[in-house]
Motif scaffolding. Sequence first.
Motif, PDB file in Angstrom:
ATOM      1  N   SER A 280       0.845  -1.188   0.000  1.00 38.75           N
ATOM      2  CA  SER A 280       0.000   0.000   0.000  1.00 38.75           C
ATOM      3  C   SER A 280       0.881   1.239   0.000  1.00 38.75           C
ATOM      4  CB  SER A 280      -0.918   0.017   1.226  1.00 38.75           C
ATOM      5  OG  SER A 280      -1.710   1.198   1.240  1.00 38.75           O
ATOM      6  N   ALA A 281       0.343   2.328  -0.545  1.00 43.06           N
ATOM      7  CA  ALA A 281       1.026   3.627  -0.485  1.00 43.06           C
ATOM      8  C   ALA A 281       0.504   4.480   0.661  1.00 43.06           C
ATOM      9  CB  ALA A 281       0.832   4.374  -1.809  1.00 43.06           C
ATOM     10  N   GLU A 282      -0.385   3.945   1.480  1.00 38.75           N
ATOM     11  CA  GLU A 282      -0.970   4.721   2.580  1.00 38.75           C
ATOM     12  C   GLU A 282       0.070   5.004   3.659  1.00 38.75           C
ATOM     13  OE1 GLU A 282      -5.445   3.328   3.112  1.00 38.75           O
ATOM     14  OE2 GLU A 282      -4.143   1.663   2.495  1.00 38.75           O
ATOM     15  N   SER A 283      -0.166   6.067   4.421  1.00 37.12           N
ATOM     16  CA  SER A 283       0.830   6.552   5.373  1.00 37.12           C
ATOM     17  C   SER A 283       1.099   5.578   6.511  1.00 37.12           C
ATOM     18  CB  SER A 283       0.399   7.902   5.945  1.00 37.12           C
ATOM     19  OG  SER A 283      -0.860   7.797   6.603  1.00 37.12           O
ATOM     20  N   TYR A 284       0.137   4.733   6.850  1.00 37.09           N
ATOM     21  CA  TYR A 284       0.359   3.805   7.960  1.00 37.09           C
ATOM     22  C   TYR A 284       1.492   2.826   7.669  1.00 37.09           C
ATOM     23  CZ  TYR A 284      -1.856  -0.129   5.539  1.00 37.09           C
ATOM     24  OH  TYR A 284      -2.149  -1.143   4.652  1.00 37.09           O
ATOM     25  N   VAL A 285       1.781   2.603   6.388  1.00 38.60           N
ATOM     26  CA  VAL A 285       2.834   1.656   6.019  1.00 38.60           C
ATOM     27  C   VAL A 285       4.182   2.100   6.585  1.00 38.60           C
ATOM     28  CG1 VAL A 285       4.167   0.755   4.061  1.00 38.60           C
ATOM     29  CG2 VAL A 285       1.660   0.762   3.984  1.00 38.60           C
TER      30      VAL A 285
ATOM     31  N   GLY B 112       6.352  -1.188  -0.167  1.00 39.59           N
ATOM     32  CA  GLY B 112       5.904   0.187  -0.372  1.00 39.59           C
ATOM     33  C   GLY B 112       6.653   0.856  -1.498  1.00 39.59           C
ATOM     34  N   PHE B 113       6.429   2.154  -1.611  1.00 37.27           N
ATOM     35  CA  PHE B 113       6.893   2.893  -2.775  1.00 37.27           C
ATOM     36  C   PHE B 113       7.973   3.928  -2.459  1.00 37.27           C
ATOM     37  CE2 PHE B 113       2.560   1.452  -3.528  1.00 37.27           C
ATOM     38  CZ  PHE B 113       2.667   0.842  -4.769  1.00 37.27           C
ATOM     39  N   ASN B 114       8.560   3.847  -1.258  1.00 37.87           N
ATOM     40  CA  ASN B 114       9.648   4.768  -0.950  1.00 37.87           C
ATOM     41  C   ASN B 114      10.628   4.096   0.003  1.00 37.87           C
ATOM     42  OD1 ASN B 114       8.784   5.203   1.837  1.00 37.87           O
ATOM     43  ND2 ASN B 114       7.148   6.506   1.017  1.00 37.87           N
TER      44      ASN B 114
ATOM     45  N   GLY C 291       9.889  -1.531   0.085  1.00 40.26           N
ATOM     46  CA  GLY C 291      10.159  -1.503  -1.351  1.00 40.26           C
ATOM     47  C   GLY C 291       9.324  -2.485  -2.148  1.00 40.26           C
ATOM     48  N   LEU C 292       9.738  -2.713  -3.393  1.00 38.02           N
ATOM     49  CA  LEU C 292       9.020  -3.565  -4.335  1.00 38.02           C
ATOM     50  C   LEU C 292       9.933  -4.675  -4.850  1.00 38.02           C
ATOM     51  CD1 LEU C 292       7.305  -0.827  -6.549  1.00 38.02           C
ATOM     52  CD2 LEU C 292       6.300  -2.051  -4.597  1.00 38.02           C
ATOM     53  N   LEU C 293       9.329  -5.806  -5.173  1.00 40.33           N
ATOM     54  CA  LEU C 293      10.093  -6.884  -5.788  1.00 40.33           C
ATOM     55  C   LEU C 293      10.628  -6.441  -7.146  1.00 40.33           C
ATOM     56  CD1 LEU C 293       7.844  -9.963  -4.955  1.00 40.33           C
ATOM     57  CD2 LEU C 293      10.231  -9.644  -4.238  1.00 40.33           C
ATOM     58  N   ARG C 294      11.925  -6.595  -7.324  1.00 35.14           N
ATOM     59  CA  ARG C 294      12.573  -6.272  -8.607  1.00 35.14           C
ATOM     60  C   ARG C 294      13.847  -7.100  -8.694  1.00 35.14           C
ATOM     61  NH1 ARG C 294      14.195  -1.361  -7.656  1.00 35.14           N
ATOM     62  NH2 ARG C 294      16.447  -1.718  -7.675  1.00 35.14           N
ATOM     63  N   GLU C 295      13.793  -8.183  -9.439  1.00 32.73           N
ATOM     64  CA  GLU C 295      14.940  -9.071  -9.529  1.00 32.73           C
ATOM     65  C   GLU C 295      16.071  -8.423 -10.324  1.00 32.73           C
ATOM     66  OE1 GLU C 295      12.006 -10.350 -12.805  1.00 32.73           O
ATOM     67  OE2 GLU C 295      11.940  -9.532 -10.769  1.00 32.73           O
ATOM     68  N   PRO C 296      17.310  -8.812 -10.072  1.00 34.94           N
ATOM     69  CA  PRO C 296      18.441  -8.241 -10.825  1.00 34.94           C
ATOM     70  C   PRO C 296      18.262  -8.449 -12.329  1.00 34.94           C
ATOM     71  CG  PRO C 296      19.229  -9.484  -8.924  1.00 34.94           C
ATOM     72  CD  PRO C 296      17.755  -9.748  -9.028  1.00 34.94           C
ATOM     73  N   GLY C 297      18.574  -7.411 -13.095  1.00 35.99           N
ATOM     74  CA  GLY C 297      18.502  -7.494 -14.548  1.00 35.99           C
ATOM     75  C   GLY C 297      17.139  -7.259 -15.144  1.00 35.99           C
TER      76      GLY C 297
END
Length: 351
Positions: free
Chosen positions: A103-108, A134-136, A141-147
């Motif tokens: 979520s992008a909500e502030s409680y995160v 989350g987004f910051n 963070g977000l799942l993002r595999e290398p490459g």
Amino acid sequence: MTWDIFCRVIDNYGDLGVCLRLARDLARRGEQARLWCDDLSPLAWMQPEAVPGLSCQPWDESVGAAPGDVVVETFGCELPAPFVAAMAARPVRPAWINLEYLSAESYVERSHGLKSPQFSGPGAGLDKWFFYPGFNDRTGGLLREPGLLDAVTAHHGDAWRAARGWGRRPGERVLSLFAYPQAPLAPLLEALGPGWLLLLCPGAAQSAVPALLRDGQRALALPHLTQDGYDQLLWSCDLNLVRGEDSFVRAQWAGQPMLWQIYFQDDGAHGPKLEAFLDAALAGAEDRWAANWRALSRAWNGLGPWTPACAEALRERPAAVAQARAWRAELAAQVDLTSRLQAFARRASGA
């Protein structure tokens, strides 16, 4: 480290999709990962090939298994009591992490990283830690595999689709559609106008859309795709309509305009969650286009009327692409979720 990741399938396969991506990413980074799930059948199409370092096991077989160094309880699925007892009896107690919904909500930001000591039950004496994607940088963070982003850049979408019989005709734009059954398909098709090829992912839309098509629109029903294949589909389209969490995150890495259908909640909690994401993802965008895209997003989620602004948003592709790329760049500058989770687990376990 050895990781145990627990997942229950509730009503869709999005939770399992997230867990599979996490477990696979950990394994490819040299960790040993076990994915425990009460329904492994979707893996036949999500991930048909074995991944070195990754073992996928039925939920019930976790009883009697020796816990690893890190135990990830995803989305509040509640671990089996015998497994928790084995965690508490382990000479070096594992890091117990509850991976929450995105979520992008502030409680995160306030909740990420909090500890919950266990004073009773089979896990008495253990600490459970809460990890919020989350987004910051103040979240997980977000799942993002290398490459990943290099693969997106090197991908040739038209050739990839044509090789599968999903090629566009001259002048056509292409969208992928992955939606919940309550999606307002008729007003969407009206707002799209002519010149679209709709690639329909498995689900209710495959039977509903053909009868609703307008002049100059056509649709193709797609089979189940592997997770890698679905990623490539997103990279190959001019617009991606996604739902839930897993496809939602992957569409953001595709760098194409994306329309998100959020998971509906009876208490209305999906409304503020949508608005919080739009506030973040549309920050810095041109005011008129951002207002139109917000109107479209609300309408697609049943949170606002279908107005001429919705059709206008869909026609303004240059602005939509520019904002999608800017948002992706902002996210890509942050540390990915798996890296953060590995560091978090080391701190939680005292390693």
